[in-house]
Design an enzyme around this catalytic site. Structure first.
Site, PDB file in Angstrom:
ATOM      1  CB  CYS A   2      -9.180  54.335 102.974  1.00 27.80           C
ATOM      2  SG  CYS A   2     -10.940  54.414 102.562  1.00 27.80           S
ATOM      3  N   GLY A  28      -6.828  58.132  98.943  1.00 23.37           N
ATOM      4  CA  GLY A  28      -7.972  58.662  99.057  1.00 23.37           C
ATOM      5  C   GLY A  28      -8.221  59.979  99.106  1.00 23.37           C
ATOM      6  CG  ASN A 102      -7.523  50.230 103.294  1.00 26.55           C
ATOM      7  OD1 ASN A 102      -6.434  49.681 102.806  1.00 26.55           O
ATOM      8  ND2 ASN A 102      -8.417  50.494 102.128  1.00 26.55           N
ATOM      9  N   GLY A 103     -10.878  49.233 103.644  1.00 32.11           N
ATOM     10  CA  GLY A 103     -11.497  47.605 102.888  1.00 32.11           C
ATOM     11  C   GLY A 103     -12.819  47.704 102.997  1.00 32.11           C
ATOM     12  CE1 TYR A 244      -4.260  54.552  88.895  1.00 41.12           C
ATOM     13  CE2 TYR A 244      -5.579  53.949  90.656  1.00 41.12           C
ATOM     14  CZ  TYR A 244      -5.333  54.544  89.730  1.00 41.12           C
ATOM     15  OH  TYR A 244      -5.572  56.185  89.796  1.00 41.12           O
TER      16      TYR A 244
HETATM   17  P1  AMP Z   1     -10.818  53.807  82.465  1.00 39.08           P
HETATM   18  O1  AMP Z   1     -10.175  52.654  81.848  1.00 39.08           O
HETATM   19  O2  AMP Z   1     -11.256  55.127  81.713  1.00 39.08           O
HETATM   20  O3  AMP Z   1     -11.865  53.465  83.604  1.00 39.08           O
HETATM   21  O4  AMP Z   1      -9.363  54.362  83.476  1.00 39.08           O
HETATM   22  C1  AMP Z   1      -8.582  53.427  83.644  1.00 39.08           C
HETATM   23  C2  AMP Z   1      -7.462  53.853  84.430  1.00 39.08           C
HETATM   24  O5  AMP Z   1      -7.741  54.661  85.637  1.00 39.08           O
HETATM   25  C3  AMP Z   1      -6.399  53.196  84.683  1.00 39.08           C
HETATM   26  O6  AMP Z   1      -5.457  53.320  83.835  1.00 39.08           O
HETATM   27  C4  AMP Z   1      -6.015  53.577  85.949  1.00 39.08           C
HETATM   28  O7  AMP Z   1      -4.796  54.178  85.959  1.00 39.08           O
HETATM   29  C5  AMP Z   1      -7.037  54.348  86.761  1.00 39.08           C
HETATM   30  N1  AMP Z   1      -7.828  53.494  87.782  1.00 39.08           N
HETATM   31  C6  AMP Z   1      -7.498  52.934  88.754  1.00 39.08           C
HETATM   32  N2  AMP Z   1      -8.347  52.225  89.378  1.00 39.08           N
HETATM   33  C7  AMP Z   1      -9.554  52.667  88.782  1.00 39.08           C
HETATM   34  C8  AMP Z   1     -10.876  52.307  89.230  1.00 39.08           C
HETATM   35  N3  AMP Z   1     -11.045  51.654  90.234  1.00 39.08           N
HETATM   36  N4  AMP Z   1     -11.769  52.678  88.522  1.00 39.08           N
HETATM   37  C9  AMP Z   1     -11.323  53.532  87.339  1.00 39.08           C
HETATM   38  N5  AMP Z   1     -10.014  53.885  87.018  1.00 39.08           N
HETATM   39  C10 AMP Z   1      -9.041  53.310  87.910  1.00 39.08           C
END
Ligand code: AMP
Length: 478
Positions: A2, A28, A102-103, A244
């Site tokens: 968040c 978020g 957040n957390g 990310y």
């Molecule tokens: P996927 O492999 O289809 O789950 O998608 C992955 C992409 O979604 C990554 O390259 C990230 O850019 C983004 N992403 C980041 N965090 C998450 C997360 N917690 N769950 C799913 N996708 C994420």
């Protein structure tokens, strides 16, 4: 994950809080909320939706006062229901407490049971309400918010960057391992604490420093002071923030996130050079990585994918089918840049694999000769319990699979992940100071049924530090 913000500013806080939340929107998209305080009244406006949907000039004008907190929510614990929208308010003996977090706590169930046994009633399913209840309960016996937070921090296990508004004073505290980010900035007539420095930039403020792990910050009309509540023998900054989650233009715990990602891109080339015609990022999260890769390899950076900027992040879609369709609406190929080319495709991470598989298919359909997928994180093999919505091991494409099997499933010509040592080196604070639970299955706090890499936390009976208490708001400042 968040986004949180707290502001004290002599010129009013509702609009600055709104702009800060706008800058933190990437943290978020499920709901947004602001609480402010003036005179004897706590004002709160919150709802499900994006910041721009939840607030308008009328609602912001109604949020009066010179002190306030804000929150954007990305649900990790608690379902997506209106009751779980933050900030949460608590009223006790003439004190108004509003809190945003957040957390993710990992001892929520134990704490909830204990406090329910004592007669506390919980209205939501979030861990944030537990933090608020512990503080409100502690304020019953102690009039000092510092003592209440101290007691609260002793009880919490997990990650928490928290802002609280107690009447017209803001308190902000960070867990002893500093898992979630939180930083301090100076504004023209006050101070701000926020999850990321981009919120300070959005208000033309000046970044001062990060809130230290285990530190409690207090801000009121007279200025800012701090006390160290806990110290630990290590830090455990969330590695996924660098990979990310954080915006690339944020400076987190002393490091510009863009630089980390660019360095990772360079190391991705060094670790496994490949001959290709173009380096193409998966927008937006792959851009800084691709810039580093292109720089090091000398292969031109060419965009082969365009993003529809008016769509949210795909992983917030509730079903797999919706997620898959969303990827196609969100991204389109630039055919002329891909046809008959050998492409190095760069993304930040692979979680479920859905996005990568779709993108590789789209790029192949555009007439590409070869697709060399390079990933800015090592394989994600274990869930996150500390605030990132990582799915279960069964849903993680790399969990229990060889890299070759992941490559075959995604359909790329070749696949390379950044080695963990290179990633740690690119971040620069040492493996010991990072939470790498999702990459190793070993976590910095005790979690039932999981391995933990031990950390020792001491709670100190600290006094106020002098450095920050010398800062004063308004004209007194130099
Ligand atoms: P996927 O492999 O289809 O789950 O998608 C992955 C992409 O979604 C990554 O390259 C990230 O850019 C983004 N992403 C980041 N965090 C998450 C997360 N917690 N769950 C799913 N996708 C994420």
């Amino acid at each position: 994950m968040c986004g949180i913000v707290g502001i004290v500013d002599a010129g009013g806080v509702s609009f600055p809080l709104y702009y800060a939340l706008y800058a933190l929107q990437h943290r978020g998209q499920e709901s947004a909320g602001i609480s402010t305080f003036e005179g004897t009244t706590l004002y709160t406006h919150k709802d499900q939706g994006l910041v721009a949907e939840v607030f308008n000039s009328h609602t912001l004008q109604e949020l009066r006062g010179n002190a306030g907190i804000g929150h954007v929510r990305y649900p990790t614990t608690g379902s997506k229901v209106p009751e779980n929208v933050q900030p949460f308010n608590f009223r006790y003996r003439g004190l108004d407490l509003s809190i945003a977090h957040n957390g993710n706590l990992v001892n929520t169930d134990e704490l909830r049971e204990e406090y329910e046994r004592r007669g506390q009633i919980f209205c939501t399913t979030t861990d944030t309400e537990i933090i608020g209840n512990i503080i409100a309960d502690a304020l019953r016996t102690s009039k000092s918010m510092e003592d209440a937070v101290r007691l609260c921090m002793r009880r919490l296990r997990g990650s928490y960057a928290t802002v609280a508004l107690l009447n017209d004073t803001i308190y902000a505290f960070r867990d002893p391992l500093g898992i979630k980010p939180l930083c301090i900035g100076r504004l023209d007539h006050g101070y701000i604490v926020a999850s990321e420095s981009v919120a300070i930039d959005a208000l033309d403020g000046t970044f001062i420093r990060d809130v230290l792990p285990g530190e409690l910050i207090r801000i009121d009309a007279n200025g800012l002071s701090s006390v160290q509540v806990a110290t630990a023998n290590r830090r455990a900054h969330c590695i996924f923030e660098y990979i990310y989650f954080a915006r690339a233009d944020s400076v987190m715990d002393g490091t510009l996130v863009y630089d980390v990602r660019r360095r990772i891109g360079q190391k991705l080339y060094d670790a496994n050079p490949v001959e290709a015609d173009t380096v193409c990022p998966v927008p937006d999260s792959g851009i800084a990585y691709a810039a580093g890769y292109a720089e090091r390899s000398g292969i031109p950076f060419v965009e082969g994918l365009m993003k529809n900027r008016y769509m949210g992040r795909t992983f917030i879609m509730p079903t797999q089918q919706q997620r898959e369709r969303a990827v196609r609406i969100k991204l389109n190929t630039v055919r002329g840049n891909l046809k008959d080319k050998r492409v190095v495709l760069i993304d930040d991470s692979i979680v479920r694999g859905t996005t990568s598989r779709r993108i590789v298919n789209m790029i192949r359909d555009a007439g590409t000769e070869e697709i060399h997928l390079r990933v800015g994180s090592p394989p994600i093999v274990a869930p996150c319990y500390l605030g990132v919505d990582m799915p279960t091991r069964a849903e993680l494409i790399a969990s229990g699979k060889e890299i070759e099997a992941v490559r075959a499933s995604i359909g790329a010509t070749s696949l390379t992940y950044i080695p963990l040592e290179d990633l740690v080196e690119a971040i620069g604070c040492g493996e010991r100071n990072l939470c790498i639970g999702c990459l190793t299955g070993c976590y910095p706090v005790d979690i039932n049924g999981e391995k933990s890499c031990h950390s020792i936390v001491d709670y100190v009976a600290g006094t106020h530090q002098s450095d920050l208490s010398t800062f004063r708001t308004g004209k007194e400042r130099t």
